[in-house]
Design an enzyme around this catalytic site. Sequence first.
Site, PDB file in Angstrom:
ATOM      1  NE  ARG A  20      14.444 -24.710  47.090  1.00 26.11           N
ATOM      2  CZ  ARG A  20      15.323 -25.507  46.477  1.00 26.11           C
ATOM      3  NH1 ARG A  20      14.939 -26.662  45.962  1.00 26.11           N
ATOM      4  NH2 ARG A  20      16.594 -25.170  46.393  1.00 26.11           N
ATOM      5  CD  GLU A  74      11.594 -30.710  51.080  1.00 31.47           C
ATOM      6  OE1 GLU A  74      12.813 -30.810  51.315  1.00 31.47           O
ATOM      7  OE2 GLU A  74      11.124 -30.459  49.952  1.00 31.47           O
ATOM      8  CG  HIS A 112      14.572 -32.059  48.150  1.00 31.30           C
ATOM      9  ND1 HIS A 112      14.249 -30.855  48.735  1.00 31.30           N
ATOM     10  CD2 HIS A 112      15.337 -31.745  47.074  1.00 31.30           C
ATOM     11  CE1 HIS A 112      14.807 -29.866  48.049  1.00 31.30           C
ATOM     12  NE2 HIS A 112      15.471 -30.379  47.027  1.00 31.30           N
TER      13      HIS A 112
HETATM   14  C1  8YV Z   1      19.805 -30.115  46.891  1.00 31.44           C
HETATM   15  C2  8YV Z   1      18.225 -28.584  45.514  1.00 31.44           C
HETATM   16  O1  8YV Z   1      19.925 -31.475  47.045  1.00 31.44           O
HETATM   17  O2  8YV Z   1      20.098 -27.618  44.461  1.00 31.44           O
HETATM   18  C3  8YV Z   1      18.981 -27.435  44.916  1.00 31.44           C
HETATM   19  O3  8YV Z   1      18.433 -26.306  44.900  1.00 31.44           O
HETATM   20  O4  8YV Z   1      17.104 -28.474  45.806  1.00 31.44           O
HETATM   21  C4  8YV Z   1      18.900 -29.921  45.703  1.00 31.44           C
HETATM   22  O5  8YV Z   1      19.684 -30.210  44.602  1.00 31.44           O
HETATM   23  C5  8YV Z   1      19.424 -29.539  48.185  1.00 31.44           C
HETATM   24  O6  8YV Z   1      19.083 -28.228  48.073  1.00 31.44           O
HETATM   25  C6  8YV Z   1      20.563 -29.726  49.196  1.00 31.44           C
HETATM   26  O7  8YV Z   1      20.823 -28.595  49.988  1.00 31.44           O
END
Ligand code: 8YV
Length: 329
Positions: free
Chosen positions: A243, A272, A290
């Site tokens: 993150r 982001e 991401h």
């Molecule tokens: C997602 C991610 O694409 O799963 C997670 O925690 O960071 C990613 O795989 C993203 O969060 C979509 O909401």
Amino acid sequence: MASNFLVTTAIPAPGLQLLRDAGRVTVLPEPPDYGTLAALCASGEFDVVVTQLRDVIDAPLLADARVRGVSNFAVGYNNIDVDAATRHGIMVGNTPGVLTDATADIAMLLILGTARRVVEADRLVRDGQFHGWEPELLLGRDVSGAVLGLAGFGRIARATARRALGFGMEVLFSPRPPGDRAVSDDELGEFAGKVRQVRWEELVKRSDFLSMHVPLTDQTRHLVDADVLRRMKPDAILINTARGPVVHETALVEALRTGLIAGAGLDVFEDEPRLAPGLAELPNTVLLPHVGSATVPVRNEMARLSALNAMAIAEGRMPPNAVNPLVCA
Ligand code: 8YV
């Protein structure tokens, strides 16, 4: 009575189809702002809301919400105040497991891409600057023999360790930085004798590549700050597929600019989709939008899991992947 689902952003077809077979589905035409989402959740029209990471589901929204649950299309759920959801009897679901390998692939890609200067190399070719082989063109560094420090030792860190060992890296880890907890040989499983646990301070000092694999919490926000960056090796490279806010991005830009560390490979950013000023201009970075979980099969599976969670919650059953199972118990 048929269930009512609110989907804040269209998810891949396998998930939408499951929801459509189970009830009425409203897919918003564009990502909602906070006020719109709060009003929709409070309207009493929907049983479950299927959310994305950018949807902020905080305590005030949950206090007014008239939904049975929130099904996050992600394994991480730092966008949701889970304690508040639990207090209000609102179930939360997530999508663990299915994106582990894909995200570890991106961590490895960033390790290799920063070590071998892939963005600079690609740009040079496209810019017509490749004038033939040269003995010292775009020299990078070796990955084999380098020390990979894993901050965290959950599913994605382990999958990254497996790959790194295959590339001949020495793998160290800190299971719960900045704090500590002992990991037994039993818990290490296949990694016993192959990777070594060290304290966070030592991980910071010894890593050639320091890779972040922690959830975003109050304890891990800005885990990598100016002080940590100062204690890293001057030729170290920071990798973040976890993150964005785990790293103080402005301090990182300064550290890269002044040569405190040598490079960074980032798939996530603090705010982001915005980048800290100056980050995009730095040549010693590989920056991705991401895409850790962005493969067709993985996103299909995430869609399926988030739909199955939503359907179970709507029917008052325990979702297959519950973040706060006590609500249902
Ligand atoms: C997602 C991610 O694409 O799963 C997670 O925690 O960071 C990613 O795989 C993203 O969060 C979509 O909401």
